[in-house]
Design an enzyme around this catalytic site. Structure first.
Site, PDB file in Angstrom:
ATOM      1  NE  ARG A 130      -1.315   2.961   3.114  1.00 52.34           N
ATOM      2  CZ  ARG A 130      -0.979   3.949   3.554  1.00 52.34           C
ATOM      3  NH1 ARG A 130      -0.465   4.817   2.223  1.00 52.34           N
ATOM      4  NH2 ARG A 130      -0.358   4.187   4.268  1.00 52.34           N
ATOM      5  CG  ASP A 131       3.465   3.977   2.670  1.00 49.72           C
ATOM      6  OD1 ASP A 131       3.199   5.252   2.547  1.00 49.72           O
ATOM      7  OD2 ASP A 131       4.278   4.266   4.018  1.00 49.72           O
ATOM      8  CG  HIS A 173       4.781   4.499   8.984  1.00 43.11           C
ATOM      9  ND1 HIS A 173       4.514   3.093   8.235  1.00 43.11           N
ATOM     10  CD2 HIS A 173       5.776   5.518   8.271  1.00 43.11           C
ATOM     11  CE1 HIS A 173       4.131   3.558   7.038  1.00 43.11           C
ATOM     12  NE2 HIS A 173       5.298   4.823   6.616  1.00 43.11           N
ATOM     13  CG  HIS A 189       9.517   7.468   5.654  1.00 43.45           C
ATOM     14  ND1 HIS A 189       8.492   7.760   4.237  1.00 43.45           N
ATOM     15  CD2 HIS A 189       8.131   7.118   5.832  1.00 43.45           C
ATOM     16  CE1 HIS A 189       7.665   7.228   4.311  1.00 43.45           C
ATOM     17  NE2 HIS A 189       6.874   7.052   5.381  1.00 43.45           N
ATOM     18  CB  CYS A 236       6.292  11.686   2.160  1.00 39.32           C
ATOM     19  SG  CYS A 236       5.476  12.702   2.353  1.00 39.32           S
ATOM     20  CG  ASN A 255       7.643   2.968   3.580  1.00 36.99           C
ATOM     21  OD1 ASN A 255       6.946   3.928   4.798  1.00 36.99           O
ATOM     22  ND2 ASN A 255       7.053   3.363   2.673  1.00 36.99           N
TER      23      ASN A 255
END
Lengths: 309, 309
Positions: free
Chosen positions: A24-25, A217, A219, A250, A259
């Protein structure tokens, strides 16, 4: 793979749950959408490698996230396993209904700690976005679902700079009050450092948020992800979001890096003797296979090093 | 540069000394030698950015390290500053004499924790290499020089796998007995993890090696450098070897990634409120300038992210 030894460090957990956010991300940030059959195989491979939490797709309208327009097809084609959770991002009640119709048992909502990002990403104030999520969380919980609440921009924001911990605590405690069963604290632009990570964790537990309900979470935009994760583990966190091969990133952060890579933290956790249930060799094979589909090398240091060796 | 806040973490030092190894350890791994004038400007820029310890070059015979064949020219042309130390790698008595003739005040010897690497890199057993270094260290100390002793392959070795801590302690304590004023523990192939880092530090201090005499030297091959450095700082280490922009890399490790990048650890240390005396903006400019000369982008995450922003 060569064995380079294991040595525990006092104060660290015996086991860590990795929440794999690549499908997903990660894939929602690809400029060219990945075909559904590749997504399904990717998720099956992640489960084969031992993942028990795989964020699968998003019910956000395809106009906003065309990369995940095939959410229903992916969920229908997946052979969902009883021991694996497949959370799905849900923006509103309509998305929740679609998720429920597809038999989803875990959802996530995506909140922001800052007004700037809430406005840019959700076109709402922080308060308005929480109002939008409130009935989603309530109805999801009433239906027996687990609900993860993402809080993005927890340490820094590209428009606002450093984000004060009380501002994050405010959003986080509201999400818990609304019924979220887990929080995921996002360093969306990758600028956090270990002291600020620990300070936010302390502020949250002081506000009665159970440490067991907090995931981190990170990055890797500034290369800080793994050190920040270590600091979080030293302070009682046991769930870390990562993506296979470091997928993602992002769109508002000025960097291609995404990530924290699952393989990079797994190298560390294996060296520390911390159980994850994951198979590093299978993960590296999966990330390498996906890199072939994406047409570029994985940014994960471990994937690169092991592919060359 | 945006300010993303500072938060200290208990148990960390107030200040850290960065030993910049880019001009020697970094540039000796370049396939095409860098011209002496670029080296001199590089070192001057590093000093301008606040570095106080810059490993400058090597007295190893040009047959073995043609990249640093211009050692004498670089040292003669450098405007050496009183507040900066410019250590030089010295393999033997002949190299020591050349260094002394050039007014060098800091030298380093390069030992190995493993027989395999000693054989490959020095064409000697570990014991034979220590015998070779013994008169170098003695004479250097008698002349008033500081002597750093590198111990390479401290945690893992590409031929031998995991390296047991007692084997490293044996070489390290011999180097101290021979007169080394500082040890630099090298994770030459980048495979260490934080528990193994701490275990070795504990084993060394248990063998009466003062923690203040220990520097750590991590490579980022598996993305572990910064987390390992954090663990070392949490256990009393206050000197960390890094290279501008992540220059370098062991020719025996299967990866292009090299030393932990100065900029990446500096991002962390600034966020932790730890003093280094370094100017991040100047370092990023220097690494970007050098990347232009080398014809490839810096592997440092911070350099990449800040150049794009």
């Amino acid at each position: 793979m060569t064995d380079y030894g294991t040595e525990r460090l006092p104060g660290l957990p015996e086991a860590v749950t990795i929440c794999e956010v690549g499908p997903r991300d990660g894939l929602q940030n690809e400029s060219t959408p990945v075909p559904a059959d590749v997504k399904v195989e990717f998720i099956e491979r992640l489960a084969d490698a031992g993942h028990t939490v795989i964020e699968t797709t998003s019910m956000v309208h395809p106009r906003w996230v065309p990369q995940l327009a095939d959410a229903e097809e992916v969920l229908r084609r997946l052979d969902r396993r009883p021991a694996v959770r497949y959370p799905v991002l849900v923006p509103n009640l309509r998305g929740l209904q679609r998720a429920l119709d597809l038999g989803v048992t875990d959802i996530a909502v995506f909140a922001s700690a800052t007004e700037s990002f809430a406005k840019t990403n959700l076109n709402r104030t922080v308060a308005e976005s929480l109002e939008m999520f409130a009935p989603v969380i309530t109805q999801a919980r009433e239906t027996g679902l687990q609900v993860r609440g993402y809080v993005s921009m927890c340490w820094g924001d590209p428009w606002e700079g450093a984000v004060p911990a009380p501002q994050v605590v405010d959003v986080a405690t509201k999400l818990i009050s609304l019924g979220c069963t887990e929080l995921s604290l996002g360093d969306t632009i990758g600028v956090a450092t270990p002291g600020r990570v620990v300070a936010l964790l302390n502020a949250l537990t002081a506000a009665s948020v159970p440490i067991g309900s907090i995931a981190v979470h990170f990055h890797d935009t500034y290369g800080q992800g793994l050190a920040n994760a270590l600091a979080a583990l030293q302070h009682g966190v046991t769930t870390v979001d990562t993506s296979a091969g470091g997928l993602g990133g992002c769109p508002y952060a000025n960097s291609a890096t995404g990530n924290l890579a699952t393989e990079d933290i797994l190298w560390q956790l294996e060296g520390l003797g911390i159980r994850t249930g994951l198979n590093l060799t299978k993960l590296v094979e999966t990330s390498s296979w996906l890199a072939g589909h994406l047409g570029r090398e994985s940014p994960s240091s471990v994937v690169r090093a092991l592919r060359k060796s």
